[in-house]
Design a protein around this motif. Structure first.
Motif, PDB file in Angstrom:
ATOM      1  N   ILE A   1      -9.975   4.020   3.652  1.00 37.40           N
ATOM      2  CA  ILE A   1     -10.790   2.899   4.098  1.00 37.40           C
ATOM      3  C   ILE A   1     -10.699   1.757   3.083  1.00 37.40           C
ATOM      4  O   ILE A   1     -10.546   0.597   3.458  1.00 37.40           O
ATOM      5  CB  ILE A   1     -12.253   3.338   4.329  1.00 37.40           C
ATOM      6  N   ALA A   2     -10.779   2.114   1.815  1.00 36.14           N
ATOM      7  CA  ALA A   2     -10.703   1.084   0.766  1.00 36.14           C
ATOM      8  C   ALA A   2      -9.347   0.385   0.781  1.00 36.14           C
ATOM      9  O   ALA A   2      -9.265  -0.831   0.567  1.00 36.14           O
ATOM     10  CB  ALA A   2     -10.983   1.707  -0.594  1.00 36.14           C
ATOM     11  N   LEU A   3      -8.263   1.138   1.036  1.00 35.59           N
ATOM     12  CA  LEU A   3      -6.931   0.517   1.064  1.00 35.59           C
ATOM     13  C   LEU A   3      -6.799  -0.438   2.253  1.00 35.59           C
ATOM     14  O   LEU A   3      -6.185  -1.503   2.126  1.00 35.59           O
ATOM     15  CB  LEU A   3      -5.847   1.584   1.100  1.00 35.59           C
ATOM     16  N   TRP A   4      -7.342  -0.064   3.388  1.00 31.16           N
ATOM     17  CA  TRP A   4      -7.324  -0.978   4.534  1.00 31.16           C
ATOM     18  C   TRP A   4      -8.131  -2.237   4.209  1.00 31.16           C
ATOM     19  O   TRP A   4      -7.734  -3.350   4.565  1.00 31.16           O
ATOM     20  CB  TRP A   4      -7.867  -0.296   5.779  1.00 31.16           C
ATOM     21  N   ASP A   5      -9.258  -2.073   3.555  1.00 32.76           N
ATOM     22  CA  ASP A   5     -10.075  -3.215   3.159  1.00 32.76           C
ATOM     23  C   ASP A   5      -9.290  -4.121   2.212  1.00 32.76           C
ATOM     24  O   ASP A   5      -9.282  -5.351   2.362  1.00 32.76           O
ATOM     25  CB  ASP A   5     -11.368  -2.723   2.501  1.00 32.76           C
ATOM     26  N   LEU A   6      -8.597  -3.513   1.271  1.00 31.21           N
ATOM     27  CA  LEU A   6      -7.778  -4.278   0.327  1.00 31.21           C
ATOM     28  C   LEU A   6      -6.656  -5.030   1.050  1.00 31.21           C
ATOM     29  O   LEU A   6      -6.406  -6.208   0.778  1.00 31.21           O
ATOM     30  CB  LEU A   6      -7.204  -3.332  -0.733  1.00 31.21           C
ATOM     31  N   MET A   7      -5.989  -4.343   1.983  1.00 33.88           N
ATOM     32  CA  MET A   7      -4.927  -5.011   2.760  1.00 33.88           C
ATOM     33  C   MET A   7      -5.503  -6.186   3.554  1.00 33.88           C
ATOM     34  O   MET A   7      -4.864  -7.238   3.655  1.00 33.88           O
ATOM     35  CB  MET A   7      -4.264  -4.024   3.726  1.00 33.88           C
ATOM     36  N   GLY A   8      -6.686  -6.000   4.113  1.00 39.58           N
ATOM     37  CA  GLY A   8      -7.309  -7.078   4.871  1.00 39.58           C
ATOM     38  C   GLY A   8      -7.628  -8.272   4.000  1.00 39.58           C
ATOM     39  O   GLY A   8      -7.422  -9.421   4.403  1.00 39.58           O
ATOM     40  N   LYS A   9      -8.120  -8.007   2.820  1.00 37.94           N
ATOM     41  CA  LYS A   9      -8.403  -9.105   1.892  1.00 37.94           C
ATOM     42  C   LYS A   9      -7.108  -9.835   1.510  1.00 37.94           C
ATOM     43  O   LYS A   9      -7.065 -11.053   1.461  1.00 37.94           O
ATOM     44  CB  LYS A   9      -9.130  -8.576   0.658  1.00 37.94           C
ATOM     45  N   TYR A  10      -6.056  -9.062   1.233  1.00 43.14           N
ATOM     46  CA  TYR A  10      -4.769  -9.644   0.862  1.00 43.14           C
ATOM     47  C   TYR A  10      -4.190 -10.480   2.012  1.00 43.14           C
ATOM     48  O   TYR A  10      -3.687 -11.573   1.804  1.00 43.14           O
ATOM     49  CB  TYR A  10      -3.793  -8.534   0.462  1.00 43.14           C
TER      50      TYR A  10
ATOM     51  N   ASN B   1      -5.918 -11.749   4.424  1.00 43.03           N
ATOM     52  CA  ASN B   1      -6.962 -12.653   4.906  1.00 43.03           C
ATOM     53  C   ASN B   1      -7.234 -12.422   6.404  1.00 43.03           C
ATOM     54  O   ASN B   1      -7.357 -13.366   7.184  1.00 43.03           O
ATOM     55  CB  ASN B   1      -6.605 -14.115   4.621  1.00 43.03           C
ATOM     56  N   LEU B   2      -7.277 -11.151   6.787  1.00 44.52           N
ATOM     57  CA  LEU B   2      -7.537 -10.754   8.169  1.00 44.52           C
ATOM     58  C   LEU B   2      -8.582  -9.645   8.207  1.00 44.52           C
ATOM     59  O   LEU B   2      -8.604  -8.791   7.324  1.00 44.52           O
ATOM     60  CB  LEU B   2      -6.263 -10.211   8.837  1.00 44.52           C
ATOM     61  N   PRO B   3      -9.412  -9.632   9.231  1.00 42.34           N
ATOM     62  CA  PRO B   3     -10.313  -8.486   9.400  1.00 42.34           C
ATOM     63  C   PRO B   3      -9.510  -7.257   9.821  1.00 42.34           C
ATOM     64  O   PRO B   3      -8.445  -7.366  10.444  1.00 42.34           O
ATOM     65  CB  PRO B   3     -11.272  -8.932  10.499  1.00 42.34           C
ATOM     66  N   ILE B   4     -10.018  -6.087   9.493  1.00 43.19           N
ATOM     67  CA  ILE B   4      -9.306  -4.845   9.787  1.00 43.19           C
ATOM     68  C   ILE B   4      -9.045  -4.686  11.280  1.00 43.19           C
ATOM     69  O   ILE B   4      -7.976  -4.245  11.689  1.00 43.19           O
ATOM     70  CB  ILE B   4     -10.077  -3.637   9.215  1.00 43.19           C
ATOM     71  N   TYR B   5      -9.999  -5.075  12.126  1.00 43.36           N
ATOM     72  CA  TYR B   5      -9.787  -4.888  13.558  1.00 43.36           C
ATOM     73  C   TYR B   5      -8.559  -5.663  14.047  1.00 43.36           C
ATOM     74  O   TYR B   5      -7.851  -5.214  14.947  1.00 43.36           O
ATOM     75  CB  TYR B   5     -11.044  -5.239  14.370  1.00 43.36           C
ATOM     76  N   GLN B   6      -8.242  -6.809  13.445  1.00 43.41           N
ATOM     77  CA  GLN B   6      -7.045  -7.549  13.840  1.00 43.41           C
ATOM     78  C   GLN B   6      -5.786  -6.888  13.293  1.00 43.41           C
ATOM     79  O   GLN B   6      -4.768  -6.813  13.975  1.00 43.41           O
ATOM     80  CB  GLN B   6      -7.130  -9.002  13.376  1.00 43.41           C
ATOM     81  N   MET B   7      -5.855  -6.370  12.079  1.00 45.92           N
ATOM     82  CA  MET B   7      -4.695  -5.667  11.525  1.00 45.92           C
ATOM     83  C   MET B   7      -4.406  -4.399  12.328  1.00 45.92           C
ATOM     84  O   MET B   7      -3.259  -3.973  12.417  1.00 45.92           O
ATOM     85  CB  MET B   7      -4.934  -5.298  10.059  1.00 45.92           C
TER      86      MET B   7
END
Length: 177
Positions: free
Chosen positions: A1-10, A12-18
């Motif tokens: 979960i934390a890695l997905w959050d980090l990818m989203g921050k990198y 600049n997208l919310p996880i649901y879009q990724m």
């Protein structure tokens, strides 16, 4: 979960879009607590309607003999104004769950029946799914692995699944499910 959050921050997208979302909003529903009497449910429904909700998940008393008249009364009072979902938290026997399905089928206001039986009762869920047109939803509390969920899907035990990203191992396993 934390890695997905980090990818989203990198990104600049919310996880649901990724994760591949095809829309940016969904219909929200209110979720009731368990009340000690029918009036508590009616007051909650009135407040949810006033707040603009179009659907409510009812957490009933979880005792069939108390829940049956509650579902009937909710249907008759509010069935033309609101959509409902019922979650008795695995509280019914197979016979009680089927009887509740038959009651819910009499009204057009019930969207789904979540977790009527213990999560591990594969045969019971298959039977319900085959003998009602009410959507049967998985409770999502005990089947935590991809293999468990796959087995239930193969057996056609549910109409849909409720997956908790914190129980299934994170976003990657959830996407596989």
């Amino acid at each position: 979960i934390a890695l997905w959050d980090l990818m989203g921050k990198y990104a600049n997208l919310p996880i649901y879009q990724m994760a591949g979302a095809h829309r940016d909003k969904i219909l929200a529903y209110a979720t009731s607590p368990t009340f000690k009497d029918h009036q508590g449910y009616f007051d909650y429904i009135e407040k949810a309607m006033a707040a603009g909700f179009k659907s409510i998940k009812i957490h009933p008393f979880t005792f069939f003999d108390l829940d049956y008249p509650l579902v009937k009364e909710i249907s008759e009072r509010y069935g033309d104004k609101m959509l409902f979902n019922l979650d008795p938290d695995s509280g019914y026997t197979r016979k009680e769950a089927l009887k509740m399905c038959k009651l819910m089928e009499q009204y057009d206001c019930w969207e789904w029946f979540e977790s009527p039986l213990p999560d591990r009762d594969l045969e019971g869920y298959k039977y319900l799914h085959e003998h009602t047109h009410i959507n049967i939803s998985d409770g999502g509390n005990c089947k935590l692995t991809l293999m468990d969920i796959n087995n239930y899907c193969k057996e056609n035990a549910y109409t849909d699944l409720r997956i908790d990203v914190t129980n299934c191992g994170g976003f990657t396993p959830m996407l596989k499910i």
